[in-house]
Design a protein around this motif. Structure first.
Motif, PDB file in Angstrom:
ATOM      1  N   GLY A  98       0.785  -1.232   0.000  1.00 48.13           N
ATOM      2  CA  GLY A  98       0.000   0.000   0.000  1.00 48.13           C
ATOM      3  C   GLY A  98       0.813   1.276   0.000  1.00 48.13           C
ATOM      4  O   GLY A  98       0.260   2.357   0.241  1.00 48.13           O
ATOM      5  N   ASP A  99       2.109   1.193  -0.263  1.00 47.30           N
ATOM      6  CA  ASP A  99       2.974   2.378  -0.265  1.00 47.30           C
ATOM      7  C   ASP A  99       2.438   3.421  -1.243  1.00 47.30           C
ATOM      8  O   ASP A  99       2.341   3.171  -2.448  1.00 47.30           O
ATOM      9  N   SER A 100       2.100   4.600  -0.723  1.00 45.05           N
ATOM     10  CA  SER A 100       1.536   5.664  -1.568  1.00 45.05           C
ATOM     11  C   SER A 100       2.580   6.704  -1.966  1.00 45.05           C
ATOM     12  O   SER A 100       2.277   7.626  -2.727  1.00 45.05           O
ATOM     13  N   GLN A 101       3.803   6.572  -1.455  1.00 46.02           N
ATOM     14  CA  GLN A 101       4.844   7.557  -1.733  1.00 46.02           C
ATOM     15  C   GLN A 101       5.682   7.194  -2.954  1.00 46.02           C
ATOM     16  O   GLN A 101       6.217   8.076  -3.631  1.00 46.02           O
ATOM     17  N   LEU A 120       1.181   1.694 -11.742  1.00 46.08           N
ATOM     18  CA  LEU A 120       1.774   1.150 -10.516  1.00 46.08           C
ATOM     19  C   LEU A 120       0.702   0.606  -9.579  1.00 46.08           C
ATOM     20  O   LEU A 120      -0.315   1.255  -9.332  1.00 46.08           O
ATOM     21  N   ASN A 121       0.953  -0.586  -9.065  1.00 47.80           N
ATOM     22  CA  ASN A 121       0.067  -1.217  -8.087  1.00 47.80           C
ATOM     23  C   ASN A 121       0.914  -1.606  -6.879  1.00 47.80           C
ATOM     24  O   ASN A 121       1.698  -2.558  -6.941  1.00 47.80           O
ATOM     25  N   SER A 122       0.760  -0.852  -5.783  1.00 48.47           N
ATOM     26  CA  SER A 122       1.587  -1.117  -4.600  1.00 48.47           C
ATOM     27  C   SER A 122       0.967  -2.159  -3.685  1.00 48.47           C
ATOM     28  O   SER A 122       1.409  -2.320  -2.542  1.00 48.47           O
ATOM     29  N   GLU A 144      10.663  -5.811 -12.512  1.00 50.51           N
ATOM     30  CA  GLU A 144       9.717  -6.266 -11.491  1.00 50.51           C
ATOM     31  C   GLU A 144       9.853  -5.405 -10.242  1.00 50.51           C
ATOM     32  O   GLU A 144      10.951  -5.086  -9.801  1.00 50.51           O
ATOM     33  N   VAL A 145       8.704  -5.018  -9.703  1.00 51.68           N
ATOM     34  CA  VAL A 145       8.672  -4.298  -8.433  1.00 51.68           C
ATOM     35  C   VAL A 145       8.013  -5.215  -7.408  1.00 51.68           C
ATOM     36  O   VAL A 145       6.843  -5.575  -7.539  1.00 51.68           O
ATOM     37  N   GLU A 146       8.793  -5.598  -6.405  1.00 50.85           N
ATOM     38  CA  GLU A 146       8.293  -6.533  -5.397  1.00 50.85           C
ATOM     39  C   GLU A 146       7.596  -5.767  -4.272  1.00 50.85           C
ATOM     40  O   GLU A 146       8.063  -4.711  -3.833  1.00 50.85           O
ATOM     41  N   VAL A 147       6.483  -6.314  -3.815  1.00 47.90           N
ATOM     42  CA  VAL A 147       5.700  -5.700  -2.738  1.00 47.90           C
ATOM     43  C   VAL A 147       5.573  -6.708  -1.588  1.00 47.90           C
ATOM     44  O   VAL A 147       5.213  -7.870  -1.811  1.00 47.90           O
TER      45      VAL A 147
END
Length: 277
Positions: A98-101, A120-122, A144-147
C-alpha cells in the motif's frame, strides 16, 4: 588543301558542364527504425542510382551515380544510425504493502525518457514495461517491483490485578511480535513501546491529567521496516468493583466511583448484612 577547290567551314563542339545532383538530407534514425529508399531523381532532375543498399542498423555512406546520359557528378550522402541504448534504473527495492509515496521514474539514470505500463500497483508484486519515447533511441525493458505481504492487528483489552491493559494481537499470523517494533502514542506524543500497554499505570502517572475517553494510537513497524497505524478509543478502564467503602479519610476505599460502568441498580449492605442503600 591548296590543291582542293573547296571553301573553309567551321564546327562548334559544345562541352556541357557537369551538374552536381542535389538531395534533401536525411535525418538520423535509431537502429531498427524504418528507413525509406533514397530518391533516384535529384531535386534538380538528375536520374541515377544509389549504392549500397539501405541499411537501418548502422551508419552508412551512400553514393549516387548519375546515368551515363547525364552530365552530372557522383555525390555521397551519409545517414547516421544511432545505436539503441538500454535504459538503466536504480534498484527499486521492496515496497511496503500500500505504499503511496513510491512512483516509477519516467527518466532513466542514463537520461532515457518514456512511460511505464501497467499503472503502478503497490498492493502486489508486478512486472512493468518501460517504453522509451519515440524520439529516444532506447530499448524497451521490463522491471519487477516486489511488494511485501500486508499485515494487520487487533487491540485486545483485558484486566490483570485490577489494572487495565491493551495488547496487540496479529490477525492471521500476519505479524511477528518478536521481530516488530511497537510505539503507543497519545496526542502525537510517544508514551511507551512494546506490544502491551498498561493504561492504568499510564493514566495514574500522567502529568497531563488525561481524562476519559482517550484515543490511543499504535504504530507497528514490522521486520521489513513497513508501518501500520491504527487507533483505539478507550472509554472505561475500570477492572473491578471494590467490595466495600469506608469514607474515613484513611486513603483506603474512601470513595466508591462507579462512573462509566453503566450501573443500573446499586444496593449497599453494612458489615452486618443489613441493607443501608
Amino acid at each position: 588543301n591548296n590543291s582542293s577547290c573547296a571553301n573553309s567551314v567551321q564546327m562548334t563542339i559544345v562541352v556541357n558542364p557537369r551538374v552536381t545532383p542535389v538531395f534533401n538530407p536525411v535525418n538520423s534514425i535509431c537502429s531498427g527504425n524504418t528507413l525509406n529508399n533514397l530518391p533516384t531523381i535529384s531535386n534538380n532532375g538528375i536520374i541515377g542510382t544509389w549504392s549500397p543498399q539501405i541499411n537501418n542498423t548502422t551508419t552508412t555512406t551512400y553514393t549516387f551515380t548519375p546515368n551515363n546520359s547525364s552530365c552530372a557528378n557522383s555525390v555521397q550522402m551519409t545517414i547516421v544510425v544511432n545505436p539503441r541504448i538500454t535504459p538503466v534504473f536504480p534498484d527499486f527495492g521492496v515496497l511496503c504493502f500500500g505504499d503511496s509515496q513510491f512512483s516509477l521514474p519516467t527518466t532513466s539514470n542514463n537520461n532515457i525518457s518514456g512511460t511505464w505500463n501497467p499503472p503502478l500497483n503497490s498492493n502486489q508484486t508486478t512486472t512493468y514495461t518501460f517504453t522509451p519515447n519515440s524520439d529516444e533511441c532506447g530499448t524497451i525493458i521490463t522491471k519487477e517491483v516486489e511488494v511485501n505481504e500486508d499485515f494487520d492487528f487487533n487491540f485486545n483489552e483485558f484486566c490483570e490485578n485490577n489494572e487495565f491493559f491493551i495488547k496487540i494481537e496479529p490477525i492471521n499470523n500476519s505479524l511477528n511480535i518478536e521481530t516488530s517494533d511497537f510505539i503507543w502514542s497519545v496526542n502525537n506524543l510517544n508514551i511507551v513501546s512494546g506490544p502491551i500497554l498498561n493504561l492504568t499505570n499510564y493514566l495514574n502517572s500522567s502529568i497531563n491529567n488525561q481524562k476519559l475517553p482517550i484515543t490511543i494510537k499504535m504504530i507497528v513497524t514490522d521486520a521489513n521496516d513497513c508501518n501500520k497505524i491504527k487507533s483505539i478509543e478507550i472509554n472505561n478502564v475500570y477492572c473491578d468493583i471494590q467490595k466495600g467503602i469506608s469514607p474515613n479519610n484513611d486513603g483506603l476505599n474512601d470513595f466508591f466511583d462507579l462512573r462509566l460502568l453503566n450501573v443500573r441498580k446499586l444496593t449497599i449492605f453494612n458489615r452486618y448484612g443489613l441493607k443501608v442503600f
